[in-house]
Scaffold this active site. Structure first.
Site, PDB file in Angstrom:
ATOM      1  CG  ASN A   9      33.358 -18.038 -22.532  1.00 18.01           C
ATOM      2  OD1 ASN A   9      33.685 -18.115 -23.720  1.00 18.01           O
ATOM      3  ND2 ASN A   9      32.661 -18.984 -21.916  1.00 18.01           N
ATOM      4  CD1 TRP A  10      34.071 -11.820 -25.585  1.00 16.28           C
ATOM      5  CD2 TRP A  10      35.039 -11.707 -27.609  1.00 16.28           C
ATOM      6  NE1 TRP A  10      34.675 -10.588 -25.701  1.00 16.28           N
ATOM      7  CE2 TRP A  10      35.274 -10.498 -26.935  1.00 16.28           C
ATOM      8  CE3 TRP A  10      35.555 -11.869 -28.900  1.00 16.28           C
ATOM      9  CZ2 TRP A  10      35.997  -9.451 -27.503  1.00 16.28           C
ATOM     10  CZ3 TRP A  10      36.289 -10.830 -29.465  1.00 16.28           C
ATOM     11  CH2 TRP A  10      36.500  -9.635 -28.772  1.00 16.28           C
ATOM     12  CE  LYS A  11      29.162 -18.390 -22.386  1.00 17.10           C
ATOM     13  NZ  LYS A  11      27.999 -18.849 -21.645  1.00 17.10           N
ATOM     14  CG  HIS A  94      32.201 -23.156 -20.680  1.00 19.51           C
ATOM     15  ND1 HIS A  94      30.881 -23.374 -20.986  1.00 19.51           N
ATOM     16  CD2 HIS A  94      32.262 -21.934 -20.095  1.00 19.51           C
ATOM     17  CE1 HIS A  94      30.179 -22.322 -20.601  1.00 19.51           C
ATOM     18  NE2 HIS A  94      30.992 -21.422 -20.062  1.00 19.51           N
ATOM     19  CD  GLU A  96      27.877 -22.261 -22.850  1.00 22.85           C
ATOM     20  OE1 GLU A  96      28.737 -21.857 -23.646  1.00 22.85           O
ATOM     21  OE2 GLU A  96      27.234 -21.491 -22.104  1.00 22.85           O
ATOM     22  CD  GLU A 162      31.739 -20.223 -16.048  1.00 25.25           C
ATOM     23  OE1 GLU A 162      31.842 -19.019 -16.216  1.00 25.25           O
ATOM     24  OE2 GLU A 162      31.565 -21.023 -16.980  1.00 25.25           O
ATOM     25  N   GLY A 168      24.102 -17.832 -18.364  1.00 28.69           N
ATOM     26  CA  GLY A 168      23.262 -17.317 -19.437  1.00 28.69           C
ATOM     27  C   GLY A 168      21.781 -17.286 -19.083  1.00 28.69           C
ATOM     28  CB  SER A 203      23.882 -14.484 -14.719  1.00 29.21           C
ATOM     29  OG  SER A 203      23.255 -15.375 -15.638  1.00 29.21           O
ATOM     30  N   GLY A 224      30.446 -14.192 -19.483  1.00 31.68           N
ATOM     31  CA  GLY A 224      29.983 -14.488 -20.837  1.00 31.68           C
ATOM     32  C   GLY A 224      29.288 -13.286 -21.449  1.00 31.68           C
ATOM     33  N   GLY A 225      27.965 -13.258 -21.335  1.00 26.49           N
ATOM     34  CA  GLY A 225      27.161 -12.216 -21.973  1.00 26.49           C
ATOM     35  C   GLY A 225      27.676 -10.802 -21.758  1.00 26.49           C
TER      36      GLY A 225
HETATM   37  P1  PGA Z   1      27.260 -15.818 -18.661  1.00 26.52           P
HETATM   38  O1  PGA Z   1      28.312 -16.951 -19.054  1.00 26.52           O
HETATM   39  O2  PGA Z   1      28.045 -14.716 -17.990  1.00 26.52           O
HETATM   40  O3  PGA Z   1      26.649 -15.381 -19.958  1.00 26.52           O
HETATM   41  O4  PGA Z   1      26.286 -16.443 -17.730  1.00 26.52           O
HETATM   42  C1  PGA Z   1      29.392 -17.268 -18.228  1.00 26.52           C
HETATM   43  C2  PGA Z   1      30.174 -18.416 -18.834  1.00 26.52           C
HETATM   44  O5  PGA Z   1      29.529 -19.333 -19.369  1.00 26.52           O
HETATM   45  O6  PGA Z   1      31.419 -18.432 -18.814  1.00 26.52           O
END
Ligand code: PGA
Length: 240
Positions: A9-11, A94, A96, A162, A168, A203, A224-225
């Site tokens: 997930n590149w956000k 998601h 966010e 999640e 994050g 994470s 994500g990251g």
């Molecule tokens: P993260 O994000 O790996 O940076 O914690 C995961 C996500 O929000 O899908």
């Protein structure tokens, strides 16, 4: 239907040139992978990443989808638009989106039904906040998100657990906690949509992925990251 899926997930990251560089690096690193690989990119990268992915084992997805077919929905992107530029997956709900953009269980459900109707493979996210976990509300929250979010849905639906407190933050759920919570999620979703892949996200990185993926209930990851660096992402893809 349970299978290993490693989804990035590149956000809101990756300009055009960065996306291209990432793909040039990633493609050879993962060409022998045994799992399903997906990159959920910003809308503006989908077509480019899709074109670079042709003939490879990498699938492309979006990070949201409109619940409507078309029309007066300023700022929204329809499922047909996503498919036209090469997306075959999309993340829905998601945390966010839920926290910053007013996404609710009801809107998650509408987006999910639309994705399924249009032939996009949905990755539906659920997860509790820190307050909910500490207040003993994890199961209640997840049960609500799942029963409301999956209402009337049928088809190939990927679920991602999640925990909001792990996204994050560098604070990963322990493999045991993630496994236990996913077992609970599986008990709820199996009667609703049948056996399906349930991913862990929050994470997950090159160093901790194997210990999470070793757990019996965890079918894969939503990353994500660590999905922004080809070398790190490929290490996760190659976990056993
Ligand atoms: P993260 O994000 O790996 O940076 O914690 C995961 C996500 O929000 O899908």
């Amino acid at each position: 239907m349970r299978r290993r899926i490693i989804a990035g997930n590149w956000k809101m990251n990756m300009l055009k040139s960065e996306a291209k560089q990432f793909m040039v690096e990633l493609i050879p690193l993962v060409k022998d992978a045994k799992c399903e690989i997906v990159l959920c990119t910003p809308y503006t990268d989908i077509h480019r990443v899709y074109k670079l992915s042709l003939g490879t084992n990498i699938g492309v997805g979006a990070q949201n989808v409109s619940w409507a077919d078309k029309g007066a929905f300023t700022g929204e992107i329809s499922a047909d638009m996503l498919k036209e530029v090469g997306a075959s997956y999309c993340i829905i709900g998601h945390s966010e989106r839920r926290a910053y953009f007013g996404e609710t269980d009801e809107s998650v459900n509408k987006r999910l039904l639309q994705a399924l109707k249009c032939g996009l493979k949905p990755i539906v996210c659920v997860g509790e906040t820190l307050d909910e976990r500490e207040g003993g509300l994890t199961e209640k929250t997840l049960a609500r998100q799942l029963t409301e979010g999956l209402k009337g849905a049928e088809g190939d639906i990927i679920i991602a657990y999640e925990p909001v407190w792990a996204i994050g933050t560098g604070r990963t759920a322990t493999p045991e906690t993630a496994n236990e919570t996913i077992a609970f999620i599986r008990k709820i979703v199996t009667p609703l949509i049948g056996e399906t892949s349930i991913l862990y996200g929050g994470s997950m990185n090159a160093a901790n992925a194997q210990s999470l993926l070793d757990m019996s209930e965890i079918d894969g990851g939503l990353i994500g990251g660590a999905s922004l660096k080809s070398a790190d992402f490929s290490i996760i893809v190659h976990c056993k």
